[in-house]
Design a protein around this motif. Structure first.
Motif, short mmCIF file in Angstrom:
data_model
loop_
_atom_site.label_atom_id
_atom_site.label_comp_id
_atom_site.label_asym_id
_atom_site.label_seq_id
_atom_site.Cartn_x
_atom_site.Cartn_y
_atom_site.Cartn_z
N UNK A 10 0.83 -1.21 0.00
CA UNK A 10 0.00 0.00 0.00
C UNK A 10 0.86 1.26 0.00
N UNK A 11 0.28 2.37 -0.34
CA UNK A 11 1.00 3.64 -0.30
C UNK A 11 0.16 4.70 0.38
N UNK A 12 0.87 5.58 1.04
CA UNK A 12 0.22 6.67 1.72
C UNK A 12 0.83 7.95 1.19
N UNK A 13 0.00 8.86 0.71
CA UNK A 13 0.51 10.13 0.21
C UNK A 13 -0.10 11.25 1.03
N UNK A 14 0.73 12.16 1.46
CA UNK A 14 0.24 13.30 2.26
C UNK A 14 0.57 14.57 1.49
N UNK A 15 -0.45 15.38 1.26
CA UNK A 15 -0.24 16.60 0.48
C UNK A 15 0.36 17.69 1.36
N UNK A 16 0.76 18.79 0.73
CA UNK A 16 1.33 19.91 1.49
C UNK A 16 0.34 20.45 2.51
N UNK A 17 -0.94 20.23 2.29
CA UNK A 17 -1.93 20.73 3.25
C UNK A 17 -2.40 19.64 4.21
N UNK A 18 -1.67 18.52 4.22
CA UNK A 18 -1.95 17.46 5.19
C UNK A 18 -3.06 16.51 4.78
N UNK B 110 -4.53 13.25 3.35
CA UNK B 110 -3.94 11.92 3.19
C UNK B 110 -4.70 11.15 2.12
N UNK C 251 -3.68 4.25 -0.97
CA UNK C 251 -3.92 3.47 -2.19
C UNK C 251 -4.95 2.36 -1.93
N UNK D 142 4.82 2.65 10.62
CA UNK D 142 4.24 2.72 9.28
C UNK D 142 2.82 2.15 9.30
N UNK E 95 0.83 1.93 11.89
CA UNK E 95 -0.01 2.85 12.66
C UNK E 95 -0.46 4.03 11.78
N UNK E 96 0.49 4.61 11.03
CA UNK E 96 0.16 5.75 10.17
C UNK E 96 -0.89 5.33 9.15
N UNK F 210 -4.37 4.44 10.97
CA UNK F 210 -5.01 5.62 11.59
C UNK F 210 -5.62 6.52 10.52
#
Lengths: 288, 322
Positions: free
Chosen positions: A45-53, A55, A58, A94, A96-97, A100
């Motif tokens: 899986x992948x998690x992407x966080x933008x500049x404004x937080x 999330x 995938x 990882x 947990x992130x 959550x």
């Protein structure tokens, strides 16, 4: 659009996950069971966080039942001894992130507790009391004298070495054994609980429903006095699937809360497992 | 319970200030020195000598409150008499590791103290609430962007091709640990690029590299102490290791709206005291990388009268509050 399979994240020997996945298959529901340590390798899986937080996951379409407590230690073959702790911490953080942030999950982890409970035993007592439940008297001490004072106040004492899950019970008449036990590991802090006489009960909470079970007499129970308080306690902890243990006195008296977990065990609700599975599946389907 | 309300901190009464930590910790030492200079009563509950020489007893009273005592070799302090506390326990095991680490007694020791500081009603600076953890960095940064402060675009992945695509999208990329374990933040340079296959075993966190001035901020209550750091290293903390000198630091005044946002970030995460890593770009944008709930501020606390240690003492003694 066809819903993606339900994802159960649980260890290989997890009986709850086994029962739920069998039940789901019987109901022709599609389920993937992934072991927490295999999570990144199998699903990548992948998690992407933008500049404004914001999330983006995938796997956001997946509905997840998480049965993750602490991850099991990192396998020796994968990592050099000096790196094992680091690798274990990273794997845990990882996961947990990811969990959550996941939009569809039963028992969302808390920042410091991947299982989702987030409260240690003494905090559970305070939370339970605030929710209107009876709790045992307790004390934490590093001093034998204080332990003996506590024993004087109560018929018996249960010694709880935190996180060990071992509870040793000492009736007042066996005072010397308590002294030996505490003297055996001098001055290590212990949590002492007021010992209680009665029937051990387990309450299983799943998707808003409660099932009470008398473990000693192996029978279903009603606990009307504790019902609303237990719901409130689980609700305030943000749990959708949990278990509370308690003691029901032999004679008249209130049911007494003795702890809770976000990782219910199947053996404590076996007689109602189909009902519980149905409630969990229903809740997971609602999330689609 | 799970949604942390911003912490309030107001020291109570005139009793002693309690410091929980170790004697060799420079931060504890500096706060202790400042308290002594001011003639404020205080005591150190030495984490290293607990429970050999230092003891505790606590429990629930009939009214449902937590009461008890901290016992040092010299004195017994009733919890209700303590004015405020600064908890800076070192070697903190992560909460979930307790089952897995071999030294169970070490954990029992830590947990007993940690329990107490979570449960008591003493105004406390330090990591006392489960919601306050920075145990997972991606979890934390997803909660800290504000209108005036962004976070670097971040990717957590175990797929090397995704990292290559990410690099194409963002140009320069850096990487660092996901957990609270300390690691050096590094640029993804050719030697590291060749080792990308390792992430198949364990995911890593990649971030767009933000060029600009490093700023270290300490939020103490509502006060903001900012230092600009001139360095060419991607992680200024390690400048000393490679050059033998500390990167030069100078006090900075941040725009009011940025200061307000920093206080808000710190408080929303549940911290009364925090160390925040920022970077300011040439265009004047601010990016936040991490919020540390247990900042080792002595490294940054220069100048006359140690302003950060003094601001901490002001809170502990009741001169200021939040």
């Amino acid at each position: 659009m066809r819903a993606e399979p339900i994802l159960i994240l649980a260890e290989k020997d997890d009986a709850v996950a086994g029962a739920l996945s069998r039940y789901a298959r019987h109901r022709k529901k599609s389920v993937d069971w992934v072991f927490p340590r295999e999570f990144w390798r199998v699903l990548a899986p992948e998690l992407r966080i933008s500049r404004k937080g914001r999330i983006q996951s995938s796997l956001s379409g997946r509905r997840i039942l998480s049965r993750c407590g602490a991850l099991r230690p990192i396998a020796p073959r994968d990592w050099a001894p000096k790196d094992r702790h680091y690798a274990w911490m990273e794997a845990q953080a990882a996961l947990l992130a990811f969990l959550a942030a996941h939009p569809r999950i039963i028992n969302r982890p808390k920042p410091a507790d991947i299982s989702g409970c987030g409260l240690r035993l003494t905090e559970q007592f305070l939370a339970a009391e605030a929710a209107g439940l009876a709790v045992p008297d307790w004390t934490v001490t590093t001093r034998l004298r204080a332990a003996l004072r506590f024993l004087k106040r109560h018929e018996g004492v249960a010694v709880h070495r935190d996180h060990s899950e071992d509870i040793y019970c000492f009736p007042r008449a066996k005072r010397e054994r308590l002294v030996d036990e505490l003297a055996g590991s001098p001055r290590s802090p212990v949590l002492l609980l007021q010992g209680q006489i009665g029937y051990l009960t387990v309450t299983t909470f799943a998707a808003g429903q409660l099932w009470h079970f008398d473990v000693v007499r192996q029978k279903r129970l009603d606990l009307p006095d504790a019902e609303a308080s237990l719901r409130s306690l689980f609700g305030r902890c943000g749990l959708e699937f949990a278990q509370a243990v308690g003691i029901l006195p032999e004679g008249p008296g209130r049911w007494v809360f003795h702890g809770m977990t976000a990782l219910p065990q199947l053996r404590h609700y076996l007689p109602f497992s189909d009902e519980v599975n149905e409630a969990l599946l229903g809740r997971l389907e609602e999330m689609a | 319970m799970n949604t942390a309300a911003p912490p309030r901190f107001r020291a109570r009464g005139n009793g002693p200030v309690c410091l929980i930590g170790v004697t060799h910790d420079e931060v504890i030492g500096r706060v202790r020195d400042q308290l002594a200079k001011r003639g404020e009563p205080h005591f150190l509950f030495d984490q290293d000598r607990f429970p050999r020489d230092f003891h505790l007893e606590y429990g629930r009273t009939a009214s449902g409150r937590v009461r008890g005592s901290l016992i040092t070799p010299r004195c017994r302090y009733d919890i209700s008499s303590i004015r405020s506390a600064y908890v800076r326990m070192l070697g903190t095991p992560p909460p979930d590791s307790s089952l897995e680490t071999p030294d169970r007694r070490e954990n029992e020791r830590f947990i007993a103290l940690d329990h107490l500081t979570r449960l008591w009603d003493v105004p406390t600076i330090g990591l006392t609430k489960p919601s306050a953890s920075n145990f997972s960095k991606p979890y934390q940064i997803s909660r800290i962007a504000t209108p005036n402060i962004s976070v670097p675009a971040t990717l957590v992945t175990s797929r090397p091709p995704s990292v290559r695509a990410w690099e194409k999208q963002w140009g320069d990329v850096s990487f660092k640990s996901i957990s609270s374990e300390r690691s050096i933040c590094l640029r993804l340079s050719p030697p590291w690029r060749r080792r990308l296959g390792c992430i198949r075993l364990l995911p890593a966190q990649f971030q767009e590299y933000i060029k600009g001035l490093d700023i270290r901020v300490h939020v103490v209550g509502r006060q903001v102490h900012a230092l600009g750091i001139n360095t060419t290293f991607s992680d200024y903390r390690y400048s000393y290791r490679y050059t033998g000198t500390k990167a030069p630091m100078r006090p900075l005044t941040l725009p009011r709206e940025v200061r307000d946002d920093l206080v808000r970030i710190s408080r929303n995460l549940g911290f009364v005291l925090s160390g925040i890593d920022l970077r300011r770009t040439e265009r004047g944008e601010y990016f936040c990388f991490e919020v540390n709930p247990l900042p080792g501020f002595s490294f940054y606390d220069e100048g006359p009268n140690y302003p950060i240690a003094n601001a901490v003492c002001d809170l502990l003694t009741g001169r200021t509050h939040v």
